[in-house]
Design a protein around this motif. Structure first.
Motif, short mmCIF file in Angstrom:
data_model
loop_
_atom_site.label_atom_id
_atom_site.label_comp_id
_atom_site.label_asym_id
_atom_site.label_seq_id
_atom_site.Cartn_x
_atom_site.Cartn_y
_atom_site.Cartn_z
N SER A 1 41.15 31.80 -28.40
CA SER A 1 42.52 31.37 -28.55
C SER A 1 43.20 31.45 -27.20
CB SER A 1 43.26 32.29 -29.54
OG SER A 1 43.42 33.59 -28.99
N ALA A 2 44.45 31.00 -27.14
CA ALA A 2 45.17 31.07 -25.88
C ALA A 2 45.29 32.51 -25.39
CB ALA A 2 46.56 30.45 -26.06
N LEU A 3 45.45 33.44 -26.32
CA LEU A 3 45.55 34.85 -25.94
C LEU A 3 44.24 35.37 -25.37
CD1 LEU A 3 47.68 36.43 -28.81
CD2 LEU A 3 48.25 36.36 -26.38
N THR A 4 43.15 35.14 -26.08
CA THR A 4 41.86 35.65 -25.60
C THR A 4 41.48 34.99 -24.29
OG1 THR A 4 40.66 34.04 -26.97
CG2 THR A 4 41.06 36.21 -27.92
N GLU A 5 41.79 33.72 -24.15
CA GLU A 5 41.48 33.03 -22.90
C GLU A 5 42.26 33.62 -21.74
OE1 GLU A 5 42.16 28.90 -23.55
OE2 GLU A 5 40.33 28.62 -24.73
N ARG A 6 43.53 33.95 -21.96
CA ARG A 6 44.35 34.50 -20.87
C ARG A 6 43.89 35.92 -20.50
NH1 ARG A 6 49.18 32.79 -18.57
NH2 ARG A 6 48.40 30.79 -19.34
N ILE A 7 43.57 36.71 -21.50
CA ILE A 7 43.08 38.06 -21.22
C ILE A 7 41.74 38.01 -20.49
CG2 ILE A 7 42.22 40.18 -22.30
CD1 ILE A 7 44.34 39.68 -24.52
N ASP A 8 40.88 37.11 -20.92
CA ASP A 8 39.57 36.97 -20.27
C ASP A 8 39.70 36.42 -18.85
OD1 ASP A 8 38.56 37.92 -22.61
OD2 ASP A 8 37.55 36.07 -23.22
N ALA A 9 40.68 35.54 -18.65
CA ALA A 9 40.90 34.99 -17.31
C ALA A 9 41.35 36.09 -16.36
CB ALA A 9 41.95 33.87 -17.36
N ALA A 10 42.20 36.99 -16.85
CA ALA A 10 42.62 38.12 -16.02
C ALA A 10 41.42 38.99 -15.67
CB ALA A 10 43.69 38.93 -16.74
N LYS A 11 40.58 39.23 -16.65
CA LYS A 11 39.38 40.05 -16.41
C LYS A 11 38.49 39.41 -15.37
CE LYS A 11 35.59 42.35 -18.86
NZ LYS A 11 34.98 42.58 -20.19
N ALA A 12 38.36 38.09 -15.42
CA ALA A 12 37.54 37.37 -14.45
C ALA A 12 38.09 37.51 -13.04
CB ALA A 12 37.44 35.90 -14.83
N TRP B 1 51.05 36.90 -45.12
CA TRP B 1 51.26 36.60 -43.71
C TRP B 1 49.95 36.25 -43.03
CZ3 TRP B 1 53.36 34.55 -39.90
CH2 TRP B 1 52.96 34.83 -38.59
N VAL B 2 48.91 37.00 -43.31
CA VAL B 2 47.60 36.72 -42.70
C VAL B 2 47.14 35.31 -43.07
CG1 VAL B 2 45.17 37.38 -42.62
CG2 VAL B 2 46.94 39.15 -42.61
N GLU B 3 47.31 34.96 -44.35
CA GLU B 3 46.92 33.62 -44.80
C GLU B 3 47.73 32.53 -44.10
OE1 GLU B 3 46.73 30.99 -48.96
OE2 GLU B 3 47.27 33.12 -49.01
N ALA B 4 49.05 32.73 -44.01
CA ALA B 4 49.91 31.73 -43.36
C ALA B 4 49.58 31.60 -41.89
CB ALA B 4 51.37 32.12 -43.55
N ALA B 5 49.32 32.73 -41.23
CA ALA B 5 49.00 32.70 -39.80
C ALA B 5 47.68 32.01 -39.55
CB ALA B 5 48.96 34.13 -39.26
N ARG B 6 46.69 32.29 -40.37
CA ARG B 6 45.39 31.64 -40.20
C ARG B 6 45.53 30.13 -40.36
NH1 ARG B 6 44.44 36.01 -38.69
NH2 ARG B 6 42.95 37.55 -39.45
N ALA B 7 46.31 29.71 -41.36
CA ALA B 7 46.49 28.28 -41.61
C ALA B 7 47.17 27.59 -40.44
CB ALA B 7 47.29 28.07 -42.89
N ALA B 8 48.06 28.30 -39.74
CA ALA B 8 48.80 27.72 -38.62
C ALA B 8 48.11 27.97 -37.28
CB ALA B 8 50.21 28.29 -38.58
N ASP B 9 46.97 28.64 -37.29
CA ASP B 9 46.25 28.98 -36.07
C ASP B 9 47.06 29.90 -35.17
OD1 ASP B 9 44.03 28.96 -34.37
OD2 ASP B 9 44.73 27.22 -33.24
N ILE B 10 47.66 30.90 -35.80
CA ILE B 10 48.43 31.93 -35.10
C ILE B 10 47.64 33.23 -35.14
CG2 ILE B 10 50.50 33.38 -35.24
CD1 ILE B 10 51.11 30.62 -34.18
N ASP B 11 47.49 33.87 -34.00
CA ASP B 11 46.77 35.15 -33.94
C ASP B 11 47.60 36.24 -34.61
OD1 ASP B 11 44.54 34.16 -32.65
OD2 ASP B 11 45.22 34.74 -30.65
N THR B 12 46.94 37.07 -35.42
CA THR B 12 47.58 38.20 -36.07
C THR B 12 47.23 39.47 -35.28
OG1 THR B 12 45.66 38.29 -37.55
CG2 THR B 12 47.64 37.21 -38.38
#
Length: 262
Positions: A2-13, A137-148
């Protein structure tokens, strides 16, 4: 990914960890809060937590409680939070919201998730919700592609740690201190222990909010976490005066810390 994981991983790189900054919307007024969030991005935040003002922020310390009260007295609305999310995204950071469950429920789980996604938001931190208490909330977030993004603490049992890490997306928010948020004189070894427990439960990315307020503290946390979360120190720097340059200086200090330059 996701955008979050990509940004965290980019910082690590880049050989560092991510800097996550929090500010409440509407403090000291809406236009200044939007300008302040742009300052967070310009001065070095990778991820910005947008805080919709809430009337009963039980988990926030006095500095953030005061900011929320000022924002509410000024007439801030939930829609302003989505404007802030859009502002952060346009500035180049990854925006998330940190919102209390009642506020989200009042808007409607599905509508909140859809509005957050439409504004460019990547995730939602829910400090007063657990995965099993908010399946809608978890169901709604998953459907919208929002990280929980859920929280873990030293008191989290092994079973609940597993449940929480399994349900979290983007990152797990670890807090090593019981009680309300706020700046601390020292970090302490509980921070590293709670990160270790989350990793044992399978969390690939753990960001820690521990009351970090200095570059030295940020550098310490950066040794074992994937991200350093800073809120109170930034809110205090902005202040009732809306001092953007004082805020910029504090962000730059913390950004240097996560880069090992403090």
């Amino acid at each position: 990914m996701s955008a979050l994981t990509e940004r965290i991983d980019a910082a690590k790189a880049e050989g560092r960890v991510a800097l996550v900054g929090y500010l409440p919307v509407g403090y000291p007024d809406v236009p200044t809060s939007l300008a302040a969030m742009r300052v967070l991005v310009e001065a070095g935040c990778d991820i910005v937590e947008v805080g919709p003002a809430y009337s009963d922020p039980l988990l926030d310390g006095p500095v953030i409680q005061h900011a929320a009260a000022v924002a509410l007295e000024g007439g801030v609305k939930v829609d302003d939070a989505f404007t802030a999310v859009r502002t952060v995204a346009e500035a180049g950071a990854v925006p998330v919201v940190m919102a209390y469950g009642n506020l989200m429920y009042a808007r409607g789980w599905k509508r909140f998730a859809a509005d957050l996604k439409a504004a460019g938001g990547a995730g939602a931190i829910t400090p007063d919700l657990t995965p099993d208490a908010a399946p809608e909330w978890v169901e709604a977030a998953r459907a919208a592609d929002i990280d929980t993004i859920f929280l873990v603490a030293p008191s989290t049992t092994r079973e609940r740690m597993q449940l929480t890490c399994d349900a979290s997306r983007g990152f797990v928010y670890a807090t090593p201190l019981m009680g309300v948020t706020g700046e601390r004189a020292s970090v302490g070894d509980a921070a590293e222990r709670v990160v270790g427990a989350a990793r044992e439960a399978g969390a690939a990315r753990v960001c820690i909010g521990v009351g970090v307020s200095t570059g030295v503290q940020a550098a310490e946390v950066a040794q074992y976490a994937d991200g350093v979360i800073v809120g109170t120190a930034f809110v205090r720097a902005l202040g009732d005066e809306g001092d953007l340059e004082r805020l910029r200086a504090k962000v730059e200090e913390l950004a240097a810390g996560v880069r090992g330059e403090a």
